[in-house]
Write an enzyme that holds these catalytic residues in place. Structure first.
Site, PDB file in Angstrom:
ATOM      1  N   SER A 255      39.386  48.069  39.381  1.00  0.00           N
ATOM      2  CA  SER A 255      39.189  47.262  39.540  1.00  0.00           C
ATOM      3  C   SER A 255      38.140  46.532  39.908  1.00  0.00           C
ATOM      4  CB  SER A 255      39.303  47.595  41.052  1.00  0.00           C
ATOM      5  OG  SER A 255      39.285  46.603  42.270  1.00  0.00           O
TER       6      SER A 255
ATOM      7  N   ASP B 262      51.367  47.903  44.223  1.00  0.00           N
ATOM      8  CA  ASP B 262      49.001  47.657  45.300  1.00  0.00           C
ATOM      9  C   ASP B 262      48.832  46.628  45.455  1.00  0.00           C
ATOM     10  OD1 ASP B 262      45.927  47.064  44.327  1.00  0.00           O
ATOM     11  OD2 ASP B 262      46.428  47.627  43.031  1.00  0.00           O
TER      12      ASP B 262
ATOM     13  N   HIS C 115      46.419  50.992  44.892  1.00  0.00           N
ATOM     14  CA  HIS C 115      45.725  50.935  44.802  1.00  0.00           C
ATOM     15  C   HIS C 115      44.719  51.567  44.626  1.00  0.00           C
ATOM     16  CE1 HIS C 115      42.493  47.393  42.979  1.00  0.00           C
ATOM     17  NE2 HIS C 115      41.719  47.937  43.432  1.00  0.00           N
TER      18      HIS C 115
END
Length: 431
Positions: free
Chosen positions: A196, A373, A404
């Site tokens: 991320s 996600d 995620h």
């Protein structure tokens, strides 16, 4: 006081209003004012109240609990921030020489290196990579509880400490950690895994620090955060855009730090989530409400992990960084902070903030992402990969419910994403 908290929490566990309450707490638990020592329970007290042991341990303690030997390293950035890194020097299931070059594993927004071990030795990516005999280093960026130091600035007193976002992390933190690992190990290059924000800041580094991509052989990008135009999490959108709109107001009120470990939001969640199976279920529900496109998906994160992770999460960042994420929800570009036309002209020489130069990321990139996600949408991932010049493979996890936070906390990491990670690390390693 503790008895009253217990009664209140159990009453709350009987209703579904907890999801709304915890989401609301997430918005308001900011800054130094909310780092009140009176709200922070001692480790001994938490242990006596039945907190899971793993949730009370730091990185070196927790890895040692499962037979892994870790070292702590301090890294100084060019702008004076003191960062903490960890290196797993002995893995429980590696009985041969370490592969080379070293691997640097970087966490996401509001996380720390603990996020890679909270799911335990059978699922935590740090354990799996170490057991495969890679020389693993784990970073912690400025502002989280492991890297909350500076040579001159006191984070509890000096607002200047908190005037950072992904720009400074990419320009200073990531290069400092790369340089430290290479100098310490004697290698010219390393392999980098970013989750991320951990990928987003790497992209910033390549754009703003010419030559640093040349110090990396391979980037494994997990759910990369760049632009977030299509983010579907209503909670994340609401929270980050609150920061974006209210940053100046919060600054005038003396609030610069967001979601600190030890703040009432984190302390309350850690307390509440271990109370009962009902409370644990509600905490799990909050995670899935926050993270999933389809919030009906349960079970990827084990019950024990739910109780443990809230002892380490959220780990803290700056209000300014959270505001930048709010900006990214409204832009189709991966760009610097937008200070408004007048200040942009002063700082950038243009009315709009400049875009980061994604074509500068010349290092080979392999990307893994999930269909479910809610934070980093598949459309934004695919847009990003189309901008990069050297993408080796774009892999969508076969499980259609993969989201995620599954990348750091899922009990199924060993069989879902680790085989592909290991495949590419082997291609770009020796020994």
């Amino acid at each position: 006081m503790q008895a009253e908290m217990l009664r209140l929490a159990n009453d709350m566990a009987s209703t579904h209003s907890f999801s709304f309450l915890l989401s609301s707490l997430a918005v308001v638990t900011l800054g130094h004012v909310l780092r009140s020592p009176s709200l922070h329970l001692r480790r001994e007290t938490k242990s006596s109240l039945g907190y899971p042991k793993d949730s009370l341990l730091n990185f070196t303690e927790l890895t040692a609990e499962y037979g892994y030997l870790s070292e702590e390293h301090k890294v100084l950035t060019d702008d004076g921030y003191i960062l903490t890194m960890f290196r797993i020097v002995k893995a429980r299931n590696c009985h041969r020489a370490k592969r080379s070059p070293p691997v640097l594993l970087m966490h996401g927004l509001l996380q720390s290196s603990d996020s890679w071990i909270d799911s335990g030795p059978d699922a935590g990516l740090a354990y799996l990579i170490s057991d495969a005999c890679y020389d693993l280093w784990l970073g912690n960026v400025r502002g989280n509880y492991y890297s909350r130091e500076h040579v001159r600035l006191d984070p509890d007193k000096d607002p200047a400490y908190w005037k950072f976002y992904i720009e400074e992390i990419g320009i200073y933190d990531v290069p400092a950690m790369i340089d430290y690992v290479l100098e310490y190990t004697g290698f010219e290059k390393l392999n980098y895994i970013g989750f991320s924000q951990g990928t987003g800041t790497f992209l910033v580094m390549c754009s703003e620090k010419p030559g640093y991509c040349d110090k990396v052989k391979l980037v494994i990008s997990l759910a990369p955060a760049s632009r977030q135009m299509h983010t579907q999490s209503k909670i994340f959108r609401t929270v980050t855009q609150f920061f974006y709109r209210m940053e100046d107001t919060l600054s005038r009120a003396g609030l610069y730090e967001a979601f600190s470990k030890g703040g009432p939001g984190q302390e309350f969640a850690a307390f509440f989530c271990h109370l009962s199976s009902e409370a644990e279920r509600l905490c799990e529900e909050v995670i899935y409400e926050f993270d999933h496109v389809n919030s009906l998906h349960f079970g990827s994160i084990a019950s024990k992990t739910i109780r443990v992770l809230f002892g380490h999460f959220p780990a803290g960042t700056s209000v300014h960084n959270m505001a930048r994420y709010g900006q990214s929800m409204n832009s189709g570009r991966f760009e610097k902070f937008d200070y408004g036309r007048e200040q942009n002209l002063v700082l950038y020489g243009s009315e709009e903030p400049p875009q980061y130069n994604l074509s500068a990321t010349t290092v080979p990139v392999m990307c893994i992402y999930g269909k479910n996600d809610g934070l980093v949408d598949t459309r934004d991932v695919e847009w990003l990969m189309a901008q990069l010049p050297n993408v080796l493979e774009l892999v969508k996890v076969e499980d259609p419910q993969w989201s995620h936070l599954d990348f750091t906390y899922s009990q199924y990491t060993k069989n879902t994403v680790f085989p592909k990670i290991n495949e590419y690390l082997l291609k770009f390693s020796y020994g």
